[in-house]
Design an enzyme around this catalytic site. Sequence first.
Site, PDB file in Angstrom:
ATOM      1  N   THR A   9      22.896  42.726  32.735  1.00  0.00           N
ATOM      2  CA  THR A   9      24.349  42.584  32.696  1.00  0.00           C
ATOM      3  C   THR A   9      24.966  43.828  33.332  1.00  0.00           C
ATOM      4  OG1 THR A   9      24.677  43.822  30.650  1.00  0.00           O
ATOM      5  CG2 THR A   9      24.084  41.497  30.437  1.00  0.00           C
ATOM      6  N   LYS A  22      24.437  50.008  35.506  1.00  0.00           N
ATOM      7  CA  LYS A  22      24.688  51.435  35.754  1.00  0.00           C
ATOM      8  C   LYS A  22      25.430  52.137  34.628  1.00  0.00           C
ATOM      9  CE  LYS A  22      26.430  50.056  39.753  1.00  0.00           C
ATOM     10  NZ  LYS A  22      25.708  48.820  40.092  1.00  0.00           N
ATOM     11  N   VAL A  51      20.341  51.861  41.717  1.00  0.00           N
ATOM     12  CA  VAL A  51      20.756  52.377  43.025  1.00  0.00           C
ATOM     13  C   VAL A  51      19.896  51.729  44.106  1.00  0.00           C
ATOM     14  CG1 VAL A  51      21.032  54.424  44.482  1.00  0.00           C
ATOM     15  CG2 VAL A  51      21.360  54.612  42.017  1.00  0.00           C
ATOM     16  N   GLY A  61      30.137  35.535  50.047  1.00  0.00           N
ATOM     17  CA  GLY A  61      29.504  36.016  48.819  1.00  0.00           C
ATOM     18  C   GLY A  61      28.994  37.442  48.926  1.00  0.00           C
ATOM     19  N   GLU A  86      32.209  41.283  45.489  1.00  0.00           N
ATOM     20  CA  GLU A  86      32.473  40.807  44.130  1.00  0.00           C
ATOM     21  C   GLU A  86      33.585  39.769  44.232  1.00  0.00           C
ATOM     22  OE1 GLU A  86      30.907  41.795  41.269  1.00  0.00           O
ATOM     23  OE2 GLU A  86      29.591  43.009  42.526  1.00  0.00           O
ATOM     24  N   ASP A 139      31.994  51.785  42.188  1.00  0.00           N
ATOM     25  CA  ASP A 139      30.587  51.413  42.080  1.00  0.00           C
ATOM     26  C   ASP A 139      29.711  52.455  42.802  1.00  0.00           C
ATOM     27  OD1 ASP A 139      28.458  49.386  41.574  1.00  0.00           O
ATOM     28  OD2 ASP A 139      28.407  49.367  43.767  1.00  0.00           O
ATOM     29  N   LYS A 179      26.872  55.305  41.298  1.00  0.00           N
ATOM     30  CA  LYS A 179      25.535  55.549  41.850  1.00  0.00           C
ATOM     31  C   LYS A 179      25.357  57.035  42.197  1.00  0.00           C
ATOM     32  CE  LYS A 179      25.067  50.832  43.477  1.00  0.00           C
ATOM     33  NZ  LYS A 179      25.336  49.900  44.558  1.00  0.00           N
TER      34      LYS A 179
END
Length: 824
Positions: free
Chosen positions: A557, A581, A611, A666, A669, A680, A684
């Site tokens: 998830t 993450k 990552v 696709g 997001e 995001d 990382k």
Amino acid sequence: MGWIVHKFGGTSVADARCIDTVASIVTGTGDGNSAVVVSAMRGMTDQLLGLIDRAVAREPFADTLAEIEARYTATVGELLDGERAETVLAAFAKDISDIHSVLKALSLVGAASPRSRALVAGFGELWSARLLTATLDRRLGGRRQVVFVDARKVLVIEAGEMGPIVVWDETRPKLAQVLPADFAGIAVITGFIASDREGLPTTLGRNGSDYSASIFGALLSADEVNIWTDVDGVMSGDPRRVPEATVIPRISYNEAMELAYFGAKVIHPQTMAPAIAHRIPIRIRNTFNLDHPGTTIAARSADDNGAVKGISGVDGVALINLEGAGMIGVPGTADRLFGALREAGVSVMLISQGSSEHSICFAVPESSADRVRKVVERAFSVELEQGQVQRIGVTRGCGILAVVGDGMAGAPGTAGRFFRTLGHSGINVIAIAQGASERNISAVISAKDMTRALRAVHSSFYLSAKTVAIGVIGPGLVGGALLAQLAEASARLREKFNLDLRVRAIGSSRKMLLGEPRIDLAKWKERFDDAEPMQLDAFVDHVDTDYLPHAVLIDCTASQDIAEKYRGWLERGIHVITPNKRAHSGPIAYYEELKRLTRAANVYFLYEATVGAGLPVIQTLKDLVETGDEIENISGIFSGTLAYLFNVFDGKRPFSEIVREARARGYTEPDPRDDLSGMDVARKAVILAREAGLPLELEQIEVESLVPPALANASVDEFLDRLADFDAPMAARVEASARAGTVLRYVAEVDVRGGTARVRLQSFPKDHPFANISLTDNIVQFVTKRYCDNPLIVRGPGAGPDVTAAGIFADLLRLCSMLSGNQD
Ligand code: ADP
Ligand code: ASP
Ligand code: MG
């Protein structure tokens, strides 16, 4: 005529149906002579001994006696009728009345001598032997001779230091009287019971019928002794504790003896002595599964089966430790200690002495711990007073775990693997012993860890597949791809690497599917629709069953709530693998707590896919750090989405159109702002920074967001519609960059030396590695002390469910190889 001995244990004569089965086995064994040694019906000996305890305690015993009567009478009624039934029941009635008298006497005295115990305990064997004799006689209808032999009239034994010893000279002539040389037929003999030299009833000790069988095997010079029981043979572990145990086709007497001594109840340790002396092979067979060939116990084991044959464990052990500086270099301490114990009749199960001679420890049955402490205190009273012996420590609640195999001698690494596995399973070893024969390595552990230890050690020695229980949380795109990959690879992994990856639970935020022993991965999707409501605690308990040695939870998830559970899982010894993450990029205190847990407990926490999806980024960085390199700078393109956008965006088409198109394919997001905000990527960067030893918080990262502030709170549709209004400044940037002969890339950079990190849109010359990536590639560049002039680069597809799932899968296999205690 030659003899074959068959011994049927209590489980084989538990009720009328079982006895009938036994009768058909015996009558089906051909025309040779058969000696059939029988135990009491299952539970009978316990019940008889219970009667004595009640009588001695002056508690009522009539109910138990009535229960015994009812059970036996009913069983007789099912198997016999007429005169045969009457004869058997008349003998039984007389026994019951004798028992009644004895019990009454015992309750008056308030104590029971070993002799009275032996007398009462032995009735169970008389009853089952008489019943079987009559049943065989009924079946055979006079075609063969069937005789009943009361072993008390034949077998004479005396007490020896290591258990009962047969007085052969007295026994042989007695046997010749009941079974003369010209005898032909079947002799049904009571197991367990015998007489002492005074002619009084005694027993061979609990579970002694196996011993009876091999004694009669020796007396009759039998060709073979068959021990019939309720399992297919001697197994690599007690099947009730190790469900994965398998039958060992052939083992040596010595191996069987060691296994039996350390708790493999399937055979009594003393059984081996007469068989060895007369070289009689023993076969363990299943009364209820005649098709199975069972286990053959003979002088030599098969040597094709690996070093370790079996694993066994005994509970109810106490460890006594004698410690004192005054013992160093003083000869004879051990002699005095064990001399005192011998005099007190204490049998020692295991001894271990450190080479410093500072302490000696040994294991005894827990029930004798108090007595042993007194014996030792008395033997060393002077030394205790003068301080040469400081302490006599008693640790209760222990068990002995033993691995056994003739092939262990001269096979290096067995002990290493044994202890490594215990270590990996978080099991503390209190004492160790290895006999010079190298046939057995034993460890004293806490009895409460025994089942877990047996399972873990069992699986690590390849006796069964290396089994890992798995729970997958979040069966979405990535989780779904992982389950598909597992389904496809599982047969191959099992066959090639003996690896059994058992997905036992799949859960989403709303539902969970639990499988026993596993979920059929070919069908999980259909079944998930009707799955039960999610209850995370029940989910985790189901995965972490104590019947399997290792459990791992895979969090697919992006949930903060789930990430917050890791601590509890790791504390419980459950391994965690995740592409999520949150835990690694959240507050550093939590991250450090998780790292600390994985160092302290023997659990693993793997997160390669956080990552660069399946690319080996984290592992590469870990290897650099662990091998002593110094990381100076880490930079790269960590977002497949942003990589794609700037690969395509060359100014010819507006940026907003490219975003729309990527979303339709696709590549982004559902809300493209999640990618464009740069958060995001920033997460990382935090993960890599921390991994490189730089303790950054997310808030300390300087992030250039590509979301125009005016659209930050708009709906997704509105955002997509209005993004075109902001195309002009983006177009200006790309043109300026092109004029300078460079391209735009959205990159993260961690300056490990300077202690900072930033995420932004930057220009790069066209020959820079960052300028030359395709589609959704990720690229990471490490500049280190070793890789300084020419940095280390990892590059490749860094997004998409399949490659991310492959990264998780690789972590899972890495986990398995660490768990199995192998270097291979
Ligand atoms: P019986 O009544 O036939 O003498 P036991 O109950 O004494 O039977 O012994 C058989 C039992 O021994 C099996 O049911 C099994 O649970 C247990 N056992 C313990 N260790 C082993 C092992 N290594 N192999 C087979 N059985 C074992
Ligand atoms: N009936 C005896 C016992 O339960 C002997 C045996 O079954 O081997 O100990
Ligand atoms: Mg037995």
